[in-house]
Design a protein around this motif. Structure first.
Motif, mmCIF file in Angstrom:
data_model
loop_
_atom_site.group_PDB
_atom_site.id
_atom_site.type_symbol
_atom_site.label_atom_id
_atom_site.label_comp_id
_atom_site.label_asym_id
_atom_site.label_seq_id
_atom_site.Cartn_x
_atom_site.Cartn_y
_atom_site.Cartn_z
ATOM 1 N N GLY A 85 46.005 27.519 44.015
ATOM 2 C CA GLY A 85 46.440 26.400 43.187
ATOM 3 C C GLY A 85 46.424 26.755 41.707
ATOM 4 N N LEU A 86 45.347 27.416 41.263
ATOM 5 C CA LEU A 86 45.265 27.838 39.860
ATOM 6 C C LEU A 86 46.364 28.846 39.530
ATOM 7 C CD1 LEU A 86 41.396 28.305 39.469
ATOM 8 C CD2 LEU A 86 42.801 26.543 38.391
ATOM 9 N N ILE A 87 46.580 29.788 40.449
ATOM 10 C CA ILE A 87 47.589 30.830 40.223
ATOM 11 C C ILE A 87 48.971 30.203 40.053
ATOM 12 C CG2 ILE A 87 48.837 32.709 41.382
ATOM 13 C CD1 ILE A 87 46.019 33.535 42.549
ATOM 14 N N PHE A 88 49.329 29.283 40.938
ATOM 15 C CA PHE A 88 50.669 28.708 40.884
ATOM 16 C C PHE A 88 50.794 27.612 39.833
ATOM 17 C CE2 PHE A 88 50.608 30.605 45.178
ATOM 18 C CZ PHE A 88 51.629 31.518 44.970
ATOM 19 N N LEU A 89 49.678 26.965 39.505
ATOM 20 C CA LEU A 89 49.702 25.941 38.469
ATOM 21 C C LEU A 89 49.953 26.559 37.101
ATOM 22 C CD1 LEU A 89 49.204 22.894 37.841
ATOM 23 C CD2 LEU A 89 46.832 23.505 37.420
ATOM 24 N N VAL A 90 49.253 27.653 36.832
ATOM 25 C CA VAL A 90 49.409 28.322 35.534
ATOM 26 C C VAL A 90 50.732 29.085 35.518
ATOM 27 C CG1 VAL A 90 48.440 30.046 33.991
ATOM 28 C CG2 VAL A 90 46.941 28.416 35.137
ATOM 29 N N GLY A 91 51.009 29.797 36.611
ATOM 30 C CA GLY A 91 52.316 30.405 36.773
ATOM 31 C C GLY A 91 52.575 31.703 36.045
ATOM 32 N N ASP A 92 51.794 32.051 35.052
ATOM 33 C CA ASP A 92 51.999 33.294 34.307
ATOM 34 C C ASP A 92 51.300 34.425 35.067
ATOM 35 O OD1 ASP A 92 52.053 35.438 32.612
ATOM 36 O OD2 ASP A 92 51.435 34.331 30.831
ATOM 37 N N GLY A 93 52.108 35.304 35.669
ATOM 38 C CA GLY A 93 51.575 36.360 36.523
ATOM 39 C C GLY A 93 50.510 37.214 35.871
ATOM 40 N N GLU A 94 50.752 37.624 34.638
ATOM 41 C CA GLU A 94 49.790 38.494 33.956
ATOM 42 C C GLU A 94 48.507 37.736 33.614
ATOM 43 O OE1 GLU A 94 49.758 41.011 29.886
ATOM 44 O OE2 GLU A 94 51.604 41.113 31.078
ATOM 45 N N GLN A 95 48.651 36.481 33.249
ATOM 46 C CA GLN A 95 47.493 35.692 32.846
ATOM 47 C C GLN A 95 46.528 35.459 34.007
ATOM 48 O OE1 GLN A 95 48.453 31.736 31.570
ATOM 49 N NE2 GLN A 95 46.401 31.305 30.798
ATOM 50 N N VAL A 96 47.074 35.288 35.213
ATOM 51 C CA VAL A 96 46.226 34.956 36.362
ATOM 52 C C VAL A 96 46.028 36.120 37.329
ATOM 53 C CG1 VAL A 96 46.781 32.498 36.271
ATOM 54 C CG2 VAL A 96 48.189 34.023 37.656
ATOM 55 N N ALA A 97 46.491 37.305 36.969
ATOM 56 C CA ALA A 97 46.390 38.459 37.874
ATOM 57 C C ALA A 97 44.977 38.679 38.407
ATOM 58 C CB ALA A 97 46.910 39.713 37.174
ATOM 59 N N PRO A 98 43.914 38.555 37.593
ATOM 60 C CA PRO A 98 42.564 38.788 38.141
ATOM 61 C C PRO A 98 42.162 37.811 39.247
ATOM 62 C CG PRO A 98 42.524 38.887 35.738
ATOM 63 C CD PRO A 98 43.871 38.373 36.135
ATOM 64 N N LEU A 99 42.799 36.650 39.315
ATOM 65 C CA LEU A 99 42.439 35.689 40.361
ATOM 66 C C LEU A 99 42.837 36.187 41.746
ATOM 67 C CD1 LEU A 99 43.356 32.285 38.663
ATOM 68 C CD2 LEU A 99 41.119 33.393 38.815
ATOM 69 N N TRP A 100 43.922 36.965 41.827
ATOM 70 C CA TRP A 100 44.338 37.510 43.123
ATOM 71 C C TRP A 100 43.243 38.380 43.729
ATOM 72 C CZ3 TRP A 100 48.238 35.628 45.774
ATOM 73 C CH2 TRP A 100 49.314 35.042 45.100
ATOM 74 N N GLY A 101 42.480 39.058 42.878
ATOM 75 C CA GLY A 101 41.416 39.941 43.370
ATOM 76 C C GLY A 101 40.307 39.215 44.110
ATOM 77 N N TRP A 102 40.200 37.901 43.924
ATOM 78 C CA TRP A 102 39.160 37.137 44.607
ATOM 79 C C TRP A 102 39.478 36.910 46.073
ATOM 80 C CZ3 TRP A 102 34.298 35.835 43.755
ATOM 81 C CH2 TRP A 102 33.805 35.994 42.466
ATOM 82 N N LEU A 103 40.751 36.931 46.466
ATOM 83 C CA LEU A 103 41.104 36.650 47.855
ATOM 84 C C LEU A 103 40.518 37.695 48.812
ATOM 85 C CD1 LEU A 103 44.717 35.340 47.265
ATOM 86 C CD2 LEU A 103 42.649 34.003 47.684
ATOM 87 N N PRO A 104 40.651 39.004 48.530
ATOM 88 C CA PRO A 104 39.988 39.964 49.427
ATOM 89 C C PRO A 104 38.466 39.855 49.389
ATOM 90 C CG PRO A 104 41.437 41.116 47.851
ATOM 91 C CD PRO A 104 41.501 39.659 47.549
ATOM 92 N N ARG A 105 37.913 39.497 48.228
ATOM 93 C CA ARG A 105 36.449 39.333 48.141
ATOM 94 C C ARG A 105 35.977 38.235 49.085
ATOM 95 N NH1 ARG A 105 37.033 39.450 41.983
ATOM 96 N NH2 ARG A 105 36.597 41.607 41.455
ATOM 97 N N LEU A 106 36.751 37.164 49.182
ATOM 98 C CA LEU A 106 36.397 36.083 50.097
ATOM 99 C C LEU A 106 36.410 36.576 51.545
ATOM 100 C CD1 LEU A 106 38.385 33.148 48.466
ATOM 101 C CD2 LEU A 106 35.908 33.488 48.425
#
Length: 196
Positions: free
Chosen positions: A144-165
């Motif tokens: 939700g945060l990734i798509f809400l903000v929408g700026d790929g570079e700005q939210v890139a570190p959030l993608w790294g949390w999915l494998p951590r989960l």
């Protein structure tokens, strides 16, 4: 001590999460104190009901920080994980504290004994299921945060949390239900045999 203050100054979201965690336990402690020592049941209910509000405040602060141009980092992802685990495990943590507080200060029954054998295995499976649900909520918040903000570079570190989960879920499974199932102590017949 200065390093801690510097860290919070550079990462205001870390301060929000820390304040949220402290606020969570303060609300629980104050709610139980009001219920059992001061006999203020309505006040107690309000204080305990604040715990999900704290989660919402942490989430809103995260969204506002990112929408205000803040670059996502480890701490923003941690806020999503905190939310997921707090929503899922918060009620059982309150019940756990309530039973012990009632027993200690209000003459309530003692906490139940720790489960053994198959009951322990059932508890481990239930807790792992809650972990899966918490990680699912955290993943949904992250997306939700990734798509809400929408700026790929700005939210890139959030993608790294999915494998951590996913890793957290796998570790919990291995050290929880799988370990319990493979443990010889889990066999009720073995437990009965050792008691004789």
């Amino acid at each position: 001590m200065n390093k801690i203050w510097d860290f919070f100054a550079e990462n205001p979201m870390a301060a929000v999460i820390a304040a949220g965690e402290i606020g969570f336990w303060v609300a629980i402690g104050a709610g139980l104190l009001a219920r059992y020592l001061l006999r203020l049941k309505r006040t107690s209910t309000v204080l305990l009901a604040l715990t999900p509000v704290i989660d919402i405040v942490v989430l809103v602060a995260t969204v506002l920080d990112l929408q205000g141009g803040g670059k996502a980092n480890f701490v923003h992802g941690l806020a999503a994980v905190y939310l997921g685990f707090s929503v899922v495990f918060g009620p059982s943590m309150i019940r756990w504290a309530d039973v012990r507080f009632a027993h200690r200060f209000a003459g309530g029954p003692p906490p139940p004994p720790k489960p053994r054998g198959r009951e322990k295995a059932r508890v481990e499976w239930r807790e792992w299921g809650k972990c899966v649900l918490a990680c699912g909520i955290a993943a949904a918040v992250l997306l939700g945060l990734i798509f809400l903000v929408g700026d790929g570079e700005q939210v890139a570190p959030l993608w790294g949390w999915l494998p951590r989960l996913g890793v957290a879920t796998a570790i919990w499974f291995a050290t929880g239900p799988l370990w319990q199932e493979l443990s010889p102590k889990n066999d009720d017949r073995v437990s009965e045999g050792t008691r004789r």
